[in-house]
Design an enzyme around this catalytic site. Sequence first.
Site, PDB file in Angstrom:
ATOM      1  N   ASP A  43      15.853 -53.581   7.919  1.00  0.00           N
ATOM      2  CA  ASP A  43      16.192 -52.206   8.263  1.00  0.00           C
ATOM      3  C   ASP A  43      17.616 -51.950   7.760  1.00  0.00           C
ATOM      4  O   ASP A  43      18.399 -52.902   7.599  1.00  0.00           O
ATOM      5  CB  ASP A  43      16.106 -52.029   9.776  1.00  0.00           C
ATOM      6  CG  ASP A  43      16.678 -50.711  10.248  1.00  0.00           C
ATOM      7  OD1 ASP A  43      16.209 -49.656   9.781  1.00  0.00           O
ATOM      8  OD2 ASP A  43      17.611 -50.739  11.075  1.00  0.00           O
ATOM      9  N   ASP A  45      20.207 -49.034   8.707  1.00  0.00           N
ATOM     10  CA  ASP A  45      21.251 -48.569   9.624  1.00  0.00           C
ATOM     11  C   ASP A  45      21.197 -49.311  10.949  1.00  0.00           C
ATOM     12  O   ASP A  45      20.187 -49.310  11.648  1.00  0.00           O
ATOM     13  CB  ASP A  45      21.110 -47.072   9.858  1.00  0.00           C
ATOM     14  CG  ASP A  45      21.171 -46.282   8.558  1.00  0.00           C
ATOM     15  OD1 ASP A  45      22.091 -46.532   7.768  1.00  0.00           O
ATOM     16  OD2 ASP A  45      20.286 -45.441   8.328  1.00  0.00           O
TER      17      ASP A  45
END
Length: 214
Positions: A43, A45
């Site tokens: 992922d 952020d």
Amino acid sequence: MTSATGPAPSGVRPPPGRTRPAGPWIFPGRPRPGRAAGAVLFDRDGTLVEDVPYNGDPALVRPVPGAVRAVAELRAAGLVLGVVSNQSGVARGLLTRRQVEAVQRRIDDLIGPFGIWAVCPHGPSEGCRCRKPAPGLVLAACRGLGVPPARTVVIGDIGADVGAARAAGARAILVPTPATRPEEITDADTVAADLTAAVRLVLGARPGTDREGA
């Protein structure tokens, strides 16, 4: 994490006549020669870089502590790496594709390069098949890297990352942040205290319900 929760700003609407959004944006990176030992998908952020909501400014990119070394260790171990990211700021009219690409280039400069970027530009209500926790981003990234989901680990900070990995048939490691809900931690099969601990789990290939440093 998805830096894209909550209602869309007023006045921002999907394009007229769209009933089913198109698939994810795929940005191929630098190919790795030979057969990979496996893949790790991050992922963006909150996992690789500090979470700046709807960030379109490369100057605001800050790797999380330990990210540079953790990614380098995985690459040195022969794993191919990619990023899977929900970016609903595009659907909300807050980000352009050019801005998304500019931020990706900055992350590649600081931490990468990554073998693929798979990005969902859709909003939560658009019904796409790529927005995590749907499996589309993970499946697309695996196809692009040439590694099956069964030999792939997804590292993220919220339940949507875990759900996307499960739905695609990949392993998930949750690295909690202040944005992670308690029930997401309880539900995760594997939890690591930070990115460094997550990489130890990947390289150790320890199955089951590990709680590394958590």
